[in-house]
Motif scaffolding. Structure first.
Motif, mmCIF file in Angstrom:
data_model
loop_
_atom_site.group_PDB
_atom_site.id
_atom_site.type_symbol
_atom_site.label_atom_id
_atom_site.label_comp_id
_atom_site.label_asym_id
_atom_site.label_seq_id
_atom_site.Cartn_x
_atom_site.Cartn_y
_atom_site.Cartn_z
ATOM 1 N N ILE A 28 37.717 32.602 38.890
ATOM 2 C CA ILE A 28 39.121 32.958 38.678
ATOM 3 C C ILE A 28 39.897 31.664 38.486
ATOM 4 N N GLY A 29 40.802 31.653 37.524
ATOM 5 C CA GLY A 29 41.618 30.465 37.296
ATOM 6 C C GLY A 29 42.761 30.759 36.361
ATOM 7 N N ALA A 30 43.414 29.701 35.905
ATOM 8 C CA ALA A 30 44.539 29.861 34.990
ATOM 9 C C ALA A 30 44.116 30.537 33.690
ATOM 10 N N PHE A 31 42.849 30.428 33.321
ATOM 11 C CA PHE A 31 42.342 31.031 32.090
ATOM 12 C C PHE A 31 42.229 32.544 32.188
ATOM 13 N N GLY A 32 42.132 33.067 33.419
ATOM 14 C CA GLY A 32 41.874 34.484 33.644
ATOM 15 C C GLY A 32 40.735 34.629 34.636
ATOM 16 N N SER A 33 39.773 35.473 34.300
ATOM 17 C CA SER A 33 38.623 35.653 35.187
ATOM 18 C C SER A 33 37.343 35.753 34.366
ATOM 19 N N LEU A 34 36.237 35.471 35.032
ATOM 20 C CA LEU A 34 34.926 35.465 34.380
ATOM 21 C C LEU A 34 33.921 36.087 35.337
ATOM 22 N N ASP A 35 33.054 36.928 34.801
ATOM 23 C CA ASP A 35 31.960 37.510 35.582
ATOM 24 C C ASP A 35 30.749 37.554 34.656
ATOM 25 N N PHE A 36 29.803 36.672 34.907
ATOM 26 C CA PHE A 36 28.668 36.486 33.992
ATOM 27 C C PHE A 36 27.363 36.635 34.767
ATOM 28 N N ARG A 37 26.415 37.365 34.174
ATOM 29 C CA ARG A 37 25.153 37.630 34.857
ATOM 30 C C ARG A 37 23.978 37.411 33.890
ATOM 31 N N VAL A 38 22.940 36.758 34.398
ATOM 32 C CA VAL A 38 21.697 36.590 33.653
ATOM 33 C C VAL A 38 20.549 37.135 34.496
ATOM 34 N N GLN A 39 19.703 37.957 33.892
ATOM 35 C CA GLN A 39 18.463 38.387 34.527
ATOM 36 C C GLN A 39 17.328 37.724 33.766
ATOM 37 N N GLY A 40 16.705 36.757 34.401
ATOM 38 C CA GLY A 40 15.785 35.888 33.689
ATOM 39 C C GLY A 40 14.321 36.191 33.918
#
Length: 262
Positions: free
Chosen positions: A220-232
């Motif tokens: 979370i930051g000034a840019f907005g929010s991010l939720d990223f997932r990798v299943q490797g």
């Protein structure tokens, strides 16, 4: 053509050497411990050297595939020789003493340390978000119980008898990287791209229902929010090595050797 050297000759090094050769950018030499020349040559099919300065004399661009110990042992010499060094051993940088030593060597010799993204993605977005300011970054790493074998997780959980997903570590990225040197390079990558080792939150989970390693970044930051997932997936040659980590090393080398970068 850029000359490329490799440190180490394990599963990731073998993958890197093969993919470079297939792409028309073959490595020229491999650095291995004295006494290991024969297996190193058999594994990679390259000339073998046993001193970092000898590899630096032959290669302009070097990739470290030998883990934290390899970066600590050879990184300062290579950076001090003015070479570009790509590493997957980001967790080693949680050691403030090693970080300072590498920085001094780079300043002295003009070398540069390039951090491969390893088994995670979205680091470019995280680093961009850092420009405007980040409020919170959290990394969660989930693996099958056997993926934590040989780690401090065994001191917290009975991995063989685990019946449900259970966290065995919650803390900072620095604490995770220092306690789990073979398992927390991704946590270190997230920390270095974002809020740093001491402000990045980390949770490590053993899940008996998991069939892959899962890496998740929330920010979370000034840019907005991010939720990223990798299943490797793992490398076929070594179930403990991430396929994406090996691929990221090849990508970093191709990017550094090419005329266009992304």
């Amino acid at each position: 053509m850029t000359s490329i050297g490799i440190i180490g000759y394990g599963a990731i090094a073998r993958y890197v050497a093969r993919m470079l050769a297939d792409g028309g950018l073959p490595a020229c030499a491999v650095l291995a411990r004295a006494g290991s020349e024969a297996p190193a040559h058999a594994a990679l099919g390259l000339d073998v050297v046993t001193r970092a300065q000898d590899l630096a004399a032959r290669a302009e661009l070097i990739v470290d595939c030998a883990g934290h110990a390899g970066l600590a042992a050879h990184g300062p010499e290579i950076l001090g020789s003015g070479r570009r060094l790509v590493t997957l051993s980001l967790g080693a940088l949680a050691d403030a003493g090693l970080m300072a030593e590498l920085e001094r060597a780079a300043a002295r010799g003009g070398g540069t340390l390039h951090l491969a993204s390893g088994a995670i993605g979205a680091l470019d977005a995280l680093a961009a978000g850092r420009v405007g300011g980040l409020e919170r970054v959290r990394y969660t790493g989930t693996k099958p119980p056997k993926g934590w074998a040989g780690s401090p997780a065994e001191e917290v959980l009975d991995l063989a008898a685990l019946g449900q997903a259970t966290a065995h570590f919650t803390g900072t990225a620095r604490a995770a990287a220092l306690a789990y040197p073979k398992n927390a390079n991704v946590a270190a990558a997230v920390a270095l791209a974002g809020m740093g080792f001491d402000a990045t939150e980390v949770q490590l989970i053993a899940d008996p229902a998991a069939t892959q390693n899962t890496h998740r970044i929330e920010a979370i930051g000034a840019f907005g929010s991010l939720d990223f997932r990798v299943q490797g997936n793992a490398l076929p040659d070594n179930p403990k090595s991430s396929a994406l980590a090996a691929m990221s090393a090849v990508h970093a080398l191709r990017r550094e050797a090419g005329w266009m970068r992304i």
